[in-house]
Design a protein around this motif. Structure first.
Motif, PDB file in Angstrom:
ATOM      1  N   UNK A   1     -39.898 -32.258  75.600  1.00  0.00           N
ATOM      2  CA  UNK A   1     -38.991 -33.230  74.972  1.00  0.00           C
ATOM      3  C   UNK A   1     -38.686 -34.452  75.827  1.00  0.00           C
ATOM      4  N   UNK A   2     -39.125 -34.453  77.074  1.00  0.00           N
ATOM      5  CA  UNK A   2     -38.753 -35.547  77.987  1.00  0.00           C
ATOM      6  C   UNK A   2     -39.299 -36.904  77.568  1.00  0.00           C
ATOM      7  N   UNK A   3     -40.506 -36.906  77.030  1.00  0.00           N
ATOM      8  CA  UNK A   3     -41.143 -38.172  76.705  1.00  0.00           C
ATOM      9  C   UNK A   3     -40.350 -38.904  75.620  1.00  0.00           C
ATOM     10  N   UNK A   4     -39.933 -40.131  75.903  1.00  0.00           N
ATOM     11  CA  UNK A   4     -39.179 -40.923  74.934  1.00  0.00           C
ATOM     12  C   UNK A   4     -37.727 -40.505  74.778  1.00  0.00           C
ATOM     13  N   UNK A   5     -37.283 -39.564  75.600  1.00  0.00           N
ATOM     14  CA  UNK A   5     -35.913 -39.059  75.476  1.00  0.00           C
ATOM     15  C   UNK A   5     -34.893 -40.076  75.996  1.00  0.00           C
ATOM     16  N   UNK A   6     -33.770 -40.177  75.294  1.00  0.00           N
ATOM     17  CA  UNK A   6     -32.653 -40.998  75.757  1.00  0.00           C
ATOM     18  C   UNK A   6     -31.423 -40.107  75.870  1.00  0.00           C
ATOM     19  N   UNK A   7     -30.717 -40.199  76.982  1.00  0.00           N
ATOM     20  CA  UNK A   7     -29.505 -39.392  77.176  1.00  0.00           C
ATOM     21  C   UNK A   7     -28.379 -39.906  76.295  1.00  0.00           C
ATOM     22  N   UNK A   8     -27.421 -39.046  75.913  1.00  0.00           N
ATOM     23  CA  UNK A   8     -26.256 -39.539  75.185  1.00  0.00           C
ATOM     24  C   UNK A   8     -25.389 -40.410  76.111  1.00  0.00           C
ATOM     25  N   UNK A   9     -24.610 -41.336  75.538  1.00  0.00           N
ATOM     26  CA  UNK A   9     -23.734 -42.143  76.394  1.00  0.00           C
ATOM     27  C   UNK A   9     -22.739 -41.241  77.118  1.00  0.00           C
ATOM     28  N   UNK A  10     -22.419 -41.584  78.352  1.00  0.00           N
ATOM     29  CA  UNK A  10     -21.451 -40.760  79.085  1.00  0.00           C
ATOM     30  C   UNK A  10     -20.471 -41.633  79.857  1.00  0.00           C
TER      31      UNK A  10
ATOM     32  N   UNK B   1     -35.345 -42.296  85.665  1.00  0.00           N
ATOM     33  CA  UNK B   1     -36.004 -43.217  84.742  1.00  0.00           C
ATOM     34  C   UNK B   1     -35.682 -42.938  83.289  1.00  0.00           C
ATOM     35  N   UNK B   2     -34.797 -41.983  83.020  1.00  0.00           N
ATOM     36  CA  UNK B   2     -34.404 -41.676  81.640  1.00  0.00           C
ATOM     37  C   UNK B   2     -33.312 -42.664  81.235  1.00  0.00           C
ATOM     38  N   UNK B   3     -33.479 -43.370  80.103  1.00  0.00           N
ATOM     39  CA  UNK B   3     -32.463 -44.357  79.724  1.00  0.00           C
ATOM     40  C   UNK B   3     -31.149 -43.703  79.306  1.00  0.00           C
ATOM     41  N   UNK B   4     -30.038 -44.377  79.655  1.00  0.00           N
ATOM     42  CA  UNK B   4     -28.710 -43.900  79.245  1.00  0.00           C
ATOM     43  C   UNK B   4     -27.709 -45.030  79.372  1.00  0.00           C
ATOM     44  N   UNK B   5     -26.676 -44.959  78.547  1.00  0.00           N
ATOM     45  CA  UNK B   5     -25.536 -45.849  78.701  1.00  0.00           C
ATOM     46  C   UNK B   5     -24.469 -45.095  79.479  1.00  0.00           C
ATOM     47  N   UNK B   6     -23.958 -45.731  80.530  1.00  0.00           N
ATOM     48  CA  UNK B   6     -22.977 -45.076  81.390  1.00  0.00           C
ATOM     49  C   UNK B   6     -21.774 -45.995  81.573  1.00  0.00           C
ATOM     50  N   UNK B   7     -20.591 -45.496  81.204  1.00  0.00           N
ATOM     51  CA  UNK B   7     -19.353 -46.222  81.477  1.00  0.00           C
ATOM     52  C   UNK B   7     -18.748 -45.597  82.728  1.00  0.00           C
ATOM     53  N   UNK B   8     -18.536 -46.405  83.763  1.00  0.00           N
ATOM     54  CA  UNK B   8     -18.033 -45.875  85.033  1.00  0.00           C
ATOM     55  C   UNK B   8     -16.616 -46.340  85.312  1.00  0.00           C
ATOM     56  N   UNK B   9     -15.788 -45.450  85.863  1.00  0.00           N
ATOM     57  CA  UNK B   9     -14.393 -45.774  86.145  1.00  0.00           C
ATOM     58  C   UNK B   9     -14.005 -45.343  87.552  1.00  0.00           C
ATOM     59  N   UNK B  10     -13.316 -46.201  88.262  1.00  0.00           N
ATOM     60  CA  UNK B  10     -12.702 -45.816  89.534  1.00  0.00           C
ATOM     61  C   UNK B  10     -11.774 -46.949  89.970  1.00  0.00           C
TER      62      UNK B  10
END
Ligand SMILES: [Zn+2]
Length: 500
Positions: free
Chosen positions: A198-207, A227-236
């Motif tokens: 399943x890795x090929x073309x896989x996109x992670x859920x936003x986190x 190299x797996x695409x993902x949207x990441x919202x970071x807080x600190x």
């Protein structure tokens, strides 16, 4: 005396380090040419050099004996056209600054870390460690290690191998000889087959990554290298300081006083991560009109739906705050002395929630004030330092102790330090291991389903005692938990996530 190594010098909480290191250790990293040409080899080398160059007041010099090869940028963060040695020297020098020199190797070597399979081409006069990895495996030994085929080019095994090799040297320089073989397997064979498919073309859920300190930055470094695409919202809400140098992988030696979200944004630049930095704490985030996140998450946020939360905070109060917003899935990374942890936590299923076993410490202002007032000035400053007080904090608290009526700032400072707790012992390779485990668990859970995280035990720990090994255990939901044990909170959770 430098403060760069403050957090890993002195006694660790479990009392595993019997003596202080001499402080002037030399290590030579030797790369086997065929392995150094691979993604796994370069990812291992990149993390290893970074971690070694942060062992302040333990190591003095890191030398590199690596072949002339083009650098793979996803593995090393190399800029276009850079060769492997140049990329590694740049990573190491940025971390070690003026305190640990990172150079090309000379003719002699005290301690050797041999990165690659087979018999080491060079041995150290005092010790030789071998490290080999593939995407999901890491093997570290004082004996030669067999080659491992790598089909996936993921950084999980390599980054863990780097952390374990870094630990062996660190403890060795403290007089604790680590022998035997650490063999870490992150996936069972059937899981590996499904993930590979399943890795090929896989996109992670936003986190949402909450906490961009040592564990959060290590998570992002490893996730970015997949190299797996993902949207990441970071807080600190915090800035880097000199004591962050030993483990904050997003931070160069000179980068003191910079907001951690800014450092994280630079760390993941050029990767497939679409990163949104926010210089706020978690509870303030969802009330902040200027918060940065992709527009398509607005509708979910309006319903307080945070589907995937990566908790990389280091205080129980903050963990409780995350649990309180009732996220659907939580992966929690944490360190405790020589223990790196990555755990799946949720309101339902065979696991615990983030509030189950993380009691919020209570704080008694009067007792603390009386305690501080009853000791001498020198002891008082030492106690305040242990609580994490800066120079300005000490002055404010002294003013408050002299006259409680006109020391409002000092009182607030004392409350903050009292609730946050003391400065914990922490070392870079443990944070890096937690971040790498966390990234591996995220990819695994996103592909196989969140329940896969509980099938082998919801909690994963890499324990740097004796010969390190990976330990999976089932977490215990606490029936008296103020969040998941509360019927109203359970109903609120069911309503919030209804239909998903
Ligand atoms: Zn709970």
């Amino acid at each position: 005396m430098s403060t760069s190594g403050d957090r890993h010098l002195g006694p660790d909480p479990a009392g595993l380090l019997p003596s202080a290191a001499a402080g002037d250790g030399h290590v030579t990293v030797v790369a086997e040419p065929a392995f150094a040409a691979t993604f796994a080899g370069q990812a291992l080398l990149r993390m290893l050099v970074d971690l070694l160059a942060r062992q302040f007041s333990v190591l003095e010099r890191v030398e590199l004996d690596v072949p002339r090869l083009p650098a793979i940028s996803r593995a090393t963060g190399a800029v276009a056209g850079e060769d492997l040695e140049t990329a590694l020297l740049r990573v190491g020098s940025a971390a070690g600054g003026s305190e640990i020199s990172v150079t090309r190797a000379g003719s002699t070597a005290e301690h050797v870390i041999f990165v690659g399979p087979g018999s080491p081409s060079r041995a150290g006069a005092l010790s030789t460690i071998s490290a080999v990895a593939n995407s999901w495996l890491a093997t570290i030994s004082d004996d030669p290690v067999a080659a491992q085929v790598d089909l996936d080019e993921l950084p999980f095994g390599p980054h863990l191998a780097a952390a374990i090799a870094s630990d062996r040297l660190f403890r060795g320089l403290h007089g604790v000889g680590v022998t035997g073989t650490s063999h870490i397997e992150l996936l069972a064979a059937p899981e590996l087959a499904i993930i590979r498919e399943r890795l090929s073309g896989f996109r992670l859920p936003p986190c949402y990554v909450i906490g961009l300190g040592a564990v959060g930055a290590a998570f992002l470094l490893t996730l970015g290298a997949t190299g797996i695409p993902a949207t990441v919202v970071g807080l600190d809400p915090d800035d880097s300081d000199t004591t962050s140098r030993n483990r904050l992988l997003s931070m160069g030696y000179e980068q003191v006083g910079i907001p951690k979200p800014q450092l994280a944004a630079v760390l993941v630049k050029g990767t497939e991560l679409d990163f949104y930095p926010n210089e706020v704490a978690w509870p303030a985030y969802y009330g902040d009109p200027d918060r940065r996140r992709p527009k398509y998450l607005a509708a979910q946020e309006a319903k307080y739906r945070y589907e995937w939360v990566i908790s990389a905070v280091d205080k129980n109060l903050h963990r409780r705050n995350i649990a309180n917003i009732l996220p659907l899935h939580v992966l929690s990374g944490a360190t405790n002395g020589f223990v790196a942890q990555a755990a799946y936590m949720a309101m339902v299923g065979d696991c615990e929630c983030l509030a189950c076993n993380h009691p919020v410490p209570s704080f008694d202002l009067d007792a603390t004030r009386d305690g501080l007032a009853s000791v001498g000035a020198e002891e008082r400053v030492a106690q305040l330092r242990a609580m994490g007080a800066s120079d300005a904090d000490v002055v404010a608290i002294e003013t408050y102790l002299d006259d409680p009526a006109c020391g409002a700032i000092g009182e607030a400072t004392l409350r903050r330090l009292g609730v946050d707790g003391g400065v914990d012992w922490a070392v870079g390779f443990v944070s890096a291991a937690s971040g790498a485990l966390l990234a591996a668990q995220f990819v695994r859970a996103a592909i196989l389903g969140a329940e896969s995280g509980t099938s082998v035990g919801a909690e994963r720990r890499l324990i740097f005692w004796g010969t390190p090994e990976l330990i999976d255990s089932l977490a215990r939901r606490r029936t008296s938990c103020p969040v998941c044990g509360d019927v109203e909170r359970q109903q609120a959770f069911a309503t919030r996530w209804d239909g998903l």
